[in-house]
Scaffold this motif. Structure first.
Motif, PDB file in Angstrom:
ATOM      1  N   THR A   1       0.830  -1.209   0.000  1.00 31.50           N
ATOM      2  CA  THR A   1       0.000   0.000   0.000  1.00 31.50           C
ATOM      3  C   THR A   1       0.859   1.250   0.000  1.00 31.50           C
ATOM      4  OG1 THR A   1      -1.368  -1.260   1.502  1.00 31.50           O
ATOM      5  CG2 THR A   1      -2.052   0.992   1.068  1.00 31.50           C
ATOM      6  N   PHE A   2       1.932   1.218   0.776  1.00 31.02           N
ATOM      7  CA  PHE A   2       2.729   2.432   0.910  1.00 31.02           C
ATOM      8  C   PHE A   2       3.882   2.500  -0.058  1.00 31.02           C
ATOM      9  CE2 PHE A   2       0.760   4.535   4.332  1.00 31.02           C
ATOM     10  CZ  PHE A   2       0.156   3.562   5.082  1.00 31.02           C
ATOM     11  N   MET A   3       4.365   1.362  -0.536  1.00 31.12           N
ATOM     12  CA  MET A   3       5.547   1.385  -1.376  1.00 31.12           C
ATOM     13  C   MET A   3       5.267   0.980  -2.811  1.00 31.12           C
ATOM     14  SD  MET A   3       8.040   2.159   0.653  1.00 31.12           S
ATOM     15  CE  MET A   3       9.531   1.565  -0.045  1.00 31.12           C
ATOM     16  N   GLY A   4       4.089   0.514  -3.118  1.00 32.55           N
ATOM     17  CA  GLY A   4       3.847   0.041  -4.479  1.00 32.55           C
ATOM     18  C   GLY A   4       4.144  -1.449  -4.572  1.00 32.55           C
ATOM     19  N   ASP A   5       3.764  -2.041  -5.703  1.00 32.18           N
ATOM     20  CA  ASP A   5       3.868  -3.497  -5.820  1.00 32.18           C
ATOM     21  C   ASP A   5       5.245  -3.990  -6.180  1.00 32.18           C
ATOM     22  OD1 ASP A   5       0.610  -3.557  -7.309  1.00 32.18           O
ATOM     23  OD2 ASP A   5       1.211  -4.038  -5.261  1.00 32.18           O
ATOM     24  N   HIS A   6       6.140  -3.098  -6.657  1.00 32.88           N
ATOM     25  CA  HIS A   6       7.393  -3.619  -7.197  1.00 32.88           C
ATOM     26  C   HIS A   6       8.512  -3.697  -6.175  1.00 32.88           C
ATOM     27  CE1 HIS A   6       5.662  -3.336 -11.152  1.00 32.88           C
ATOM     28  NE2 HIS A   6       5.204  -2.160 -10.813  1.00 32.88           N
ATOM     29  N   ILE A   7       8.144  -3.809  -4.919  1.00 36.73           N
ATOM     30  CA  ILE A   7       9.175  -3.880  -3.889  1.00 36.73           C
ATOM     31  C   ILE A   7       9.625  -5.323  -3.719  1.00 36.73           C
ATOM     32  CG2 ILE A   7       9.507  -3.649  -1.410  1.00 36.73           C
ATOM     33  CD1 ILE A   7       9.647  -1.081  -2.903  1.00 36.73           C
ATOM     34  N   GLN A   8      10.930  -5.545  -3.750  1.00 33.10           N
ATOM     35  CA  GLN A   8      11.445  -6.895  -3.477  1.00 33.10           C
ATOM     36  C   GLN A   8      11.959  -6.899  -2.047  1.00 33.10           C
ATOM     37  OE1 GLN A   8      14.566  -7.392  -6.214  1.00 33.10           O
ATOM     38  NE2 GLN A   8      13.228  -7.116  -7.977  1.00 33.10           N
ATOM     39  N   ALA A   9      11.254  -7.637  -1.208  1.00 33.61           N
ATOM     40  CA  ALA A   9      11.672  -7.711   0.192  1.00 33.61           C
ATOM     41  C   ALA A   9      11.600  -9.155   0.647  1.00 33.61           C
ATOM     42  CB  ALA A   9      10.764  -6.839   1.059  1.00 33.61           C
ATOM     43  N   LYS A  10      12.534  -9.547   1.480  1.00 32.30           N
ATOM     44  CA  LYS A  10      12.542 -10.904   2.013  1.00 32.30           C
ATOM     45  C   LYS A  10      11.976 -10.838   3.417  1.00 32.30           C
ATOM     46  CE  LYS A  10      14.605 -15.135   1.749  1.00 32.30           C
ATOM     47  NZ  LYS A  10      15.160 -16.007   0.763  1.00 32.30           N
ATOM     48  N   ILE A  11      10.778 -11.407   3.602  1.00 34.78           N
ATOM     49  CA  ILE A  11      10.143 -11.378   4.923  1.00 34.78           C
ATOM     50  C   ILE A  11      10.705 -12.531   5.735  1.00 34.78           C
ATOM     51  CG2 ILE A  11       7.954 -11.411   6.131  1.00 34.78           C
ATOM     52  CD1 ILE A  11       6.659 -10.415   3.602  1.00 34.78           C
ATOM     53  N   LEU A  12      11.075 -12.216   6.985  1.00 37.77           N
ATOM     54  CA  LEU A  12      11.757 -13.220   7.805  1.00 37.77           C
ATOM     55  C   LEU A  12      10.747 -14.067   8.556  1.00 37.77           C
ATOM     56  CD1 LEU A  12      14.518 -10.922   9.227  1.00 37.77           C
ATOM     57  CD2 LEU A  12      14.678 -12.435   7.300  1.00 37.77           C
ATOM     58  N   GLY A  13      10.106 -14.996   7.873  1.00 27.73           N
ATOM     59  CA  GLY A  13       9.265 -15.962   8.564  1.00 27.73           C
ATOM     60  C   GLY A  13       7.827 -15.541   8.697  1.00 27.73           C
ATOM     61  N   ASN A  14       7.020 -16.514   9.120  1.00 24.74           N
ATOM     62  CA  ASN A  14       5.585 -16.300   9.238  1.00 24.74           C
ATOM     63  C   ASN A  14       5.181 -15.682  10.566  1.00 24.74           C
ATOM     64  OD1 ASN A  14       4.844 -17.338   6.752  1.00 24.74           O
ATOM     65  ND2 ASN A  14       4.954 -19.431   7.512  1.00 24.74           N
ATOM     66  N   ALA A  15       6.070 -15.705  11.551  1.00 24.46           N
ATOM     67  CA  ALA A  15       5.663 -15.283  12.901  1.00 24.46           C
ATOM     68  C   ALA A  15       5.925 -13.807  13.103  1.00 24.46           C
ATOM     69  CB  ALA A  15       6.433 -16.087  13.944  1.00 24.46           C
ATOM     70  N   PRO A  16       5.081 -13.135  13.895  1.00 24.40           N
ATOM     71  CA  PRO A  16       5.332 -11.721  14.184  1.00 24.40           C
ATOM     72  C   PRO A  16       6.516 -11.565  15.124  1.00 24.40           C
ATOM     73  CG  PRO A  16       3.452 -12.495  15.424  1.00 24.40           C
ATOM     74  CD  PRO A  16       3.853 -13.615  14.544  1.00 24.40           C
ATOM     75  N   TYR A  17       7.191 -10.415  15.026  1.00 24.68           N
ATOM     76  CA  TYR A  17       8.361 -10.163  15.846  1.00 24.68           C
ATOM     77  C   TYR A  17       8.037  -9.407  17.117  1.00 24.68           C
ATOM     78  CZ  TYR A  17      12.013 -11.963  12.864  1.00 24.68           C
ATOM     79  OH  TYR A  17      12.846 -12.798  12.175  1.00 24.68           O
ATOM     80  N   GLY A  18       6.953  -8.643  17.093  1.00 26.37           N
ATOM     81  CA  GLY A  18       6.605  -7.860  18.278  1.00 26.37           C
ATOM     82  C   GLY A  18       5.149  -7.476  18.218  1.00 26.37           C
ATOM     83  N   ILE A  19       4.680  -6.923  19.322  1.00 28.40           N
ATOM     84  CA  ILE A  19       3.281  -6.524  19.380  1.00 28.40           C
ATOM     85  C   ILE A  19       3.150  -5.225  20.163  1.00 28.40           C
ATOM     86  CG2 ILE A  19       2.958  -8.036  21.380  1.00 28.40           C
ATOM     87  CD1 ILE A  19       0.024  -8.217  20.484  1.00 28.40           C
ATOM     88  N   TYR A  20       2.271  -4.360  19.685  1.00 23.06           N
ATOM     89  CA  TYR A  20       1.962  -3.132  20.402  1.00 23.06           C
ATOM     90  C   TYR A  20       0.454  -3.120  20.619  1.00 23.06           C
ATOM     91  CZ  TYR A  20       1.328   1.790  21.433  1.00 23.06           C
ATOM     92  OH  TYR A  20       0.978   2.967  22.022  1.00 23.06           O
ATOM     93  N   LYS A  21       0.082  -3.107  21.902  1.00 21.89           N
ATOM     94  CA  LYS A  21      -1.336  -3.172  22.241  1.00 21.89           C
ATOM     95  C   LYS A  21      -1.741  -1.838  22.834  1.00 21.89           C
ATOM     96  CE  LYS A  21      -2.736  -6.080  25.598  1.00 21.89           C
ATOM     97  NZ  LYS A  21      -2.898  -7.376  26.282  1.00 21.89           N
ATOM     98  N   TYR A  22      -2.801  -1.273  22.354  1.00 21.75           N
ATOM     99  CA  TYR A  22      -3.254  -0.018  22.976  1.00 21.75           C
ATOM    100  C   TYR A  22      -4.771   0.028  22.997  1.00 21.75           C
ATOM    101  CZ  TYR A  22      -4.068   1.813  18.230  1.00 21.75           C
ATOM    102  OH  TYR A  22      -4.512   2.006  16.951  1.00 21.75           O
ATOM    103  N   LYS A  23      -5.289   0.747  23.996  1.00 19.26           N
ATOM    104  CA  LYS A  23      -6.749   0.888  24.133  1.00 19.26           C
ATOM    105  C   LYS A  23      -7.152   2.217  23.522  1.00 19.26           C
ATOM    106  CE  LYS A  23      -7.473  -1.988  28.122  1.00 19.26           C
ATOM    107  NZ  LYS A  23      -7.662  -2.084  29.554  1.00 19.26           N
ATOM    108  N   PHE A  24      -8.299   2.199  22.910  1.00 15.18           N
ATOM    109  CA  PHE A  24      -8.793   3.444  22.306  1.00 15.18           C
ATOM    110  C   PHE A  24      -9.130   4.442  23.402  1.00 15.18           C
ATOM    111  CE2 PHE A  24      -8.403   1.818  18.336  1.00 15.18           C
ATOM    112  CZ  PHE A  24      -9.272   0.794  17.986  1.00 15.18           C
ATOM    113  N   PRO A  25      -9.113   5.724  23.071  1.00 17.17           N
ATOM    114  CA  PRO A  25      -9.538   6.718  24.075  1.00 17.17           C
ATOM    115  C   PRO A  25     -10.999   6.507  24.459  1.00 17.17           C
ATOM    116  CG  PRO A  25      -8.949   7.778  21.987  1.00 17.17           C
ATOM    117  CD  PRO A  25      -8.584   6.346  21.866  1.00 17.17           C
ATOM    118  N   ARG A  26     -11.340   6.888  25.672  1.00 19.39           N
ATOM    119  CA  ARG A  26     -12.663   6.561  26.221  1.00 19.39           C
ATOM    120  C   ARG A  26     -13.815   7.001  25.351  1.00 19.39           C
ATOM    121  NH1 ARG A  26     -12.241   4.375  31.308  1.00 19.39           N
ATOM    122  NH2 ARG A  26     -10.153   4.757  32.101  1.00 19.39           N
ATOM    123  N   ALA A  27     -13.591   8.032  24.598  1.00 22.04           N
ATOM    124  CA  ALA A  27     -14.678   8.552  23.770  1.00 22.04           C
ATOM    125  C   ALA A  27     -15.127   7.531  22.732  1.00 22.04           C
ATOM    126  CB  ALA A  27     -14.221   9.836  23.075  1.00 22.04           C
TER     127      ALA A  27
END
Lengths: 199, 243
Positions: B159-185
């Motif tokens: 989406t951000f770089m276009g389709d012609h990017i060649q990148a090697k993704i390191l595995g199927n598992a996620p490396y980290g997680i960021y969890k946040y709660k929405f504001p009360r509104a």
């Protein structure tokens, strides 16, 4: 005259020659290839048979000897291939090759020892930092997978599946300077002169 | 598994790394040690053919200068001395100009260029709108049912770089997680917050002129991340980044 005598004898003994005219000489045996030839030697039958037997025996004996030789050679251990890196050529052990440098002063050897100690400490710190970073990496991944499992089992299973396309992983290492754009390297041919040994 | 209603929204984010192209400069201890190793190797070695030739030629020159009879030493024939060869090689080396280690982008601190900081990892940051704020984040996209999280991350990259990017993704598992709660509104029973799963990839192609970069983007090193990311987000991202 000899032929006619023979003819008459043959006529009297062989039964198949009864219908043939008297004058035509018969070929009674295969040693007389032409009808008009005179037999000059006696047919020797016994000798060739003996030759064949002895030949066959001799040939068989030869074959067995060859087989025994081959077996002996195969049983012997295969010759070891010399590792050329471990054999210093003799020309490098001549005395004129020894380098003549001034001896080390005590200050110099002291400095070296202290530097080696500093180096071992430096390497220890570097190693510890690396291990800590790897541990943080693994912890972060485990936490992510735990949270994912709480969300959905299906996504978790998809995440822990092995990625087949990842290995073999190839990458060119960094160099001292970045690649020069438009650089034309000099032409040359590389001829490989390594010796190849076969066992 | 679609029946159970989860209160957390899932996002897949991609941490795209441009690996270093040149070696890092040596530390002081490393330089001292390298010099010592070279010295010890020189002391323990024997003379090579080139050095023996050089020594003999020096002896010949000395004899020629001291002795009066130098006619028997091949008059009129020019002999290439080992010293001349060395000088010739030195000249040839000095004529070659290598590419500079510190590029123009380094000098101008152009953070959108990939040619900066060639000795460290560079990460992609994009400006995204979350809620009503414009934030600098690792490119992320919301997860859609029917795809794995890795696919979500790939989609974010595309989406951000276009389709012609060649990148090697390191595995199927996620490396980290960021969890946040929405504001009360905005928070409701079914929409408590979001979980952002980070994936890591190595950029393979060095030429990004074809990439259509849709939003504001930056390529930053790990140390510079602090200038752009919020503290909690930064803490989680720093955990899985090796400097």
């Amino acid at each position: 005259q000899m032929a006619l005598v023979q003819n008459q004898l043959l006529c009297s003994f062989s039964s198949c020659s009864s219908w043939l005219p008297q004058r035509v000489p018969l070929r009674g045996n295969h040693w007389q290839s032409s009808l008009l030839e005179l037999r000059t030697s006696l047919p020797v039958r016994a000798q060739p048979k003996k030759k064949k037997k002895v030949d066959v025996k001799k040939e068989q004996a030869q074959k067995e000897r060859m087989k025994k030789k081959i077996k002996k050679l195969e049983k012997a251990a295969p010759e070891l291939i010399p590792i050329e890196d471990f054999i210093t050529p003799l020309k490098y052990s001549e005395s004129n090759r020894v380098r003549s440098l001034p001896a080390l002063s005590p200050e110099e050897s002291e400095r070296r020892v202290l530097l080696l100690k500093k180096w071992s400490l430096f390497k220890q710190k570097q190693d510890e930092a690396e291990k800590k970073a790897i541990k943080a990496l693994v912890e972060s991944q485990q936490e992510a997978l735990k949270e994912l499992r709480l969300e959905s089992e299906e996504l978790y299973q998809a995440a822990i599946r092995r990625d087949e396309a990842l290995f073999p992983f190839e990458r060119d290492g960094p160099s001292y300077t970045p690649p020069l754009p438009g650089y034309d390297p000099p032409e040359g041919k590389c001829i490989d002169i390594t010796k190849v040994y076969t066992q | 598994s679609g029946a159970a209603h989860r209160p957390w929204r899932l996002f897949g984010a991609m941490c795209l790394l441009r690996l270093p192209r040149i070696t890092q400069p040596l530390e002081k201890e490393e330089e001292e040690m390298a010099a010592l190793m070279a010295q010890i190797e020189l002391e323990k070695s024997h003379y090579s053919d080139h050095e023996i030739r050089k020594l003999e030629e020096e002896k010949q020159l000395k004899r020629r200068k001291e002795s009066l009879y130098d006619e028997d030493e091949a008059p009129g024939k020019t002999v290439i001395m080992a010293q001349d060869l060395e000088e010739k090689w030195e000249q040839k080396f000095l004529r070659f100009k290598a590419a500079p280690r510190i590029t123009d982008a380094d000098k101008s601190n152009d953070r959108t260029s990939l040619n900066r900081k060639l000795d460290s990892n560079l990460m992609l940051l994009v400006k995204q709108k979350i809620g009503n704020q414009e934030l600098w984040l690792l490119p992320q996209v919301e997860w859609q049912p029917g795809e794995t999280l890795r696919n979500t991350a790939e989609r974010a990259m595309a989406t951000f770089m276009g389709d012609h990017i060649q990148a090697k993704i390191l595995g199927n598992a996620p490396y980290g997680i960021y969890k946040y709660k929405f504001p009360r509104a905005i928070r409701t029973e079914d929409n408590v917050g979001a979980k952002v799963f980070f994936f890591k990839a190595f950029l393979q192609s060095s030429d990004l002129s074809q990439a259509k970069l849709k939003a504001d983007h930056l390529w930053v090193t790990k140390k510079e991340l602090g200038d752009y990311l919020k503290s909690e987000y930064l803490k989680k991202v720093n955990q899985f980044l090796l400097d």
